[in-house]
Design an enzyme around this catalytic site. Structure first.
Site, short mmCIF file in Angstrom:
data_model
loop_
_atom_site.label_atom_id
_atom_site.label_comp_id
_atom_site.label_asym_id
_atom_site.label_seq_id
_atom_site.Cartn_x
_atom_site.Cartn_y
_atom_site.Cartn_z
CB CYS A 67 -0.94 -0.02 1.19
SG CYS A 67 -1.86 -1.56 1.30
CG HIS A 109 -3.31 2.96 2.50
ND1 HIS A 109 -3.96 2.60 1.33
CD2 HIS A 109 -3.23 1.82 3.26
CE1 HIS A 109 -4.24 1.29 1.39
NE2 HIS A 109 -3.81 0.82 2.54
CG ASN A 140 -6.71 -1.37 1.77
OD1 ASN A 140 -6.07 -0.91 0.82
ND2 ASN A 140 -6.14 -1.84 2.87
N1 COA Z 1 -17.87 -9.71 10.10
C1 COA Z 1 -18.26 -10.07 11.33
N2 COA Z 1 -17.40 -10.45 12.29
C2 COA Z 1 -16.10 -10.45 11.96
C3 COA Z 1 -15.62 -10.12 10.68
C4 COA Z 1 -16.58 -9.73 9.73
N3 COA Z 1 -16.24 -9.38 8.48
N4 COA Z 1 -14.28 -10.23 10.67
C5 COA Z 1 -13.90 -10.62 11.90
N5 COA Z 1 -15.00 -10.76 12.68
C6 COA Z 1 -15.08 -11.18 14.08
C7 COA Z 1 -13.89 -12.01 14.49
O1 COA Z 1 -14.07 -13.36 14.14
C8 COA Z 1 -13.89 -11.82 15.98
O2 COA Z 1 -14.87 -12.65 16.56
P1 COA Z 1 -14.60 -13.37 17.98
O3 COA Z 1 -14.40 -12.25 18.93
O4 COA Z 1 -15.84 -14.15 18.15
O5 COA Z 1 -13.36 -14.16 17.75
C9 COA Z 1 -14.38 -10.37 16.14
O6 COA Z 1 -15.03 -10.03 14.90
C10 COA Z 1 -13.26 -9.39 16.40
O7 COA Z 1 -12.26 -9.65 15.44
P2 COA Z 1 -10.97 -8.74 15.36
O8 COA Z 1 -10.14 -9.17 14.20
O9 COA Z 1 -10.31 -8.71 16.70
O10 COA Z 1 -11.68 -7.35 15.05
P3 COA Z 1 -11.07 -5.90 15.13
O11 COA Z 1 -11.87 -5.07 16.04
O12 COA Z 1 -9.59 -5.90 15.30
O13 COA Z 1 -11.40 -5.38 13.66
C11 COA Z 1 -10.26 -5.08 11.55
C12 COA Z 1 -10.86 -6.07 12.55
C13 COA Z 1 -9.60 -5.86 10.43
C14 COA Z 1 -11.39 -4.22 11.00
C15 COA Z 1 -9.25 -4.17 12.29
O14 COA Z 1 -8.35 -4.96 13.04
C16 COA Z 1 -8.46 -3.33 11.33
O15 COA Z 1 -9.00 -2.48 10.67
N6 COA Z 1 -7.16 -3.50 11.25
C17 COA Z 1 -6.32 -2.82 10.30
C18 COA Z 1 -6.32 -3.59 9.03
C19 COA Z 1 -5.72 -2.82 7.90
O16 COA Z 1 -5.79 -1.63 7.85
N7 COA Z 1 -5.14 -3.54 6.97
C20 COA Z 1 -4.62 -3.04 5.76
C21 COA Z 1 -3.27 -2.55 5.92
S1 COA Z 1 -2.71 -1.93 4.42
#
Ligand code: COA
Length: 332
Positions: A114, A254, A284
């Site tokens: 990215c 980004h 993204n």
């Molecule tokens: N829909 C519903 N539930 C979902 C899901 C979805 N699409 N994806 C994950 N979950 C669930 C998980 O299974 C987890 O369930 P559990 O608690 O029963 O295990 C729960 O939601 C929390 O998951 P988690 O991964 O800890 O969520 P989070 O609050 O960290 O949010 C992101 C996830 C990916 C949105 C967040 O971590 C994020 O934005 N990170 C940055 C990613 C990024 O920017 N990447 C690109 C870099 S270039």
């Protein structure tokens, strides 16, 4: 020696097919509410039919070249940034060279995820400063829908397809548009976001499972990394630019996650009205997200030219890059 560089043209292209959060909820256990509150994403544009990363990149490149006034035969380098080009080789940059008729251009692809546009700008600046180039075309084109496991709700809801392009030229009028640029990499955190190569050992040596070329990500760790490491890096680049944070008109980050963008805004104490975001529409799009956000905001009049802006990206690697730039009228 640092020579004045002009950002002479920007263009973007996104595919027509639009998939909403509700659409995704038909194939994975998710909901519009979960995706919107955690990421700000409402829709994404995805490739369909025979359209490829190359096609998107070509459309964006043509727009940027047209705006720049540079002729294809005057382009010295084409740098393409793509997580997955149409082919591993020929490179996307070589394919673009042939389609554009940029006969004298030297062409290669970079893998900086990215942060690809900013890495491309840094490389272009080095070529220009050393006298090796007068005009460089950077094309970020991302077919991320081809890299996703569409049964993994943790990743498939986050990404979209699209392309953006930028032409950089030696500034004949002496006005420098790249006020500062900083690039970073932290390979020891590379396991946060990965996509494995499908290549396997020869079957005469050992039997192998089929390779799976999917994006895998530890979203929580990526989030923590970005909100702690990116702000000091941005502040350093702003200081190098000679401007003060409150003198800069726009922050174009980004587009990975609205919560990350809001955290950056708060941590940098950046004026809310200057923060550019279109993640709700495109999700993204990796390296393409900054040039898409830039070109679209200029086109829609959300960014008024001339102006100053911080362009900042981060991604798999982990990589990061920030440029403080001046944007002239007529570039998009
Ligand atoms: N829909 C519903 N539930 C979902 C899901 C979805 N699409 N994806 C994950 N979950 C669930 C998980 O299974 C987890 O369930 P559990 O608690 O029963 O295990 C729960 O939601 C929390 O998951 P988690 O991964 O800890 O969520 P989070 O609050 O960290 O949010 C992101 C996830 C990916 C949105 C967040 O971590 C994020 O934005 N990170 C940055 C990613 C990024 O920017 N990447 C690109 C870099 S270039």
């Amino acid at each position: 020696m640092s020579i004045p560089i002009k950002i002479s043209g920007i263009g973007y292209y996104v595919p027509e097919t639009v998939i909403s959060n509700d659409d995704l909820a038909k194939i994975v256990d998710t909901s519009d509410e979960w995706i919107k509150t955690r990421t700000g994403i409402e829709r994404r544009h995805l490739l369909s039919g025979n359209e490829t990363a190359f096609d998107m990149g070509l459309a964006a490149a043509k727009k940027a070249i047209e705006k720049s006034g540079v002729k294809p035969e005057e382009i010295d380098y084409i740098i393409a940034a793509a997580c997955l080009g149409t082919h591993i080789y020929p490179s996307t940059a070589c394919e673009l060279q042939a389609a554009l008729g940029a006969d004298k251009a030297v062409c290669f692809d970079i893998t900086a995820a990215c942060a690809g546009l900013i890495y491309g700008m840094g490389i272009s600046k080095a070529f220009m400063d050393s006298g090796m180039a007068k005009n460089v075309l950077i094309v970020a084109t991302e077919a991320l829908s081809h890299c996703l496991d569409w049964s993994d709700r943790g990743t498939c809801v986050l990404f979209g397809d699209g392309a953006g392009a930028m032409v950089l030229s030696v500034a004949e009028d002496g006005q420098n548009d790249i006020l500062s640029i900083g690039l970073r990499a932290q390979g020891d955190l590379g396991h946060y976001i990965t996509m494995e190569s499908p290549g396997k050992n020869c079957s005469l040596v050992e039997q192998n499972d089929e390779g799976q070329m999917y994006i895998k990500m530890n979203g929580r760790e990526v989030y923590k990394y970005v909100v702690t490491k990116l702000p000091p890096h941005i502040e350093e680049c702003v200081e190098k630019s000679g401007l003060k944070m409150d003198e800069i008109d726009y922050l174009v980050p980004h587009q990975a996650n609205l919560r990350i963008i809001e955290a950056l805004e708060k941590r940098l104490n950046f004026k809310h009205e200057g923060v550019i975001s279109n993640i709700q529409e495109y999700a993204n799009t990796s390296a393409a997200s900054i040039p898409i956000a830039l070109a679209e905001s200029i086109e829609q009049g959300k960014m008024k030219l001339p102006c100053t802006a911080i362009l900042t990206g981060f991604g798999a690697g982990m990589t990061a890059g920030t440029a403080v730039v001046r944007l002239r009228e007529g570039i998009a």
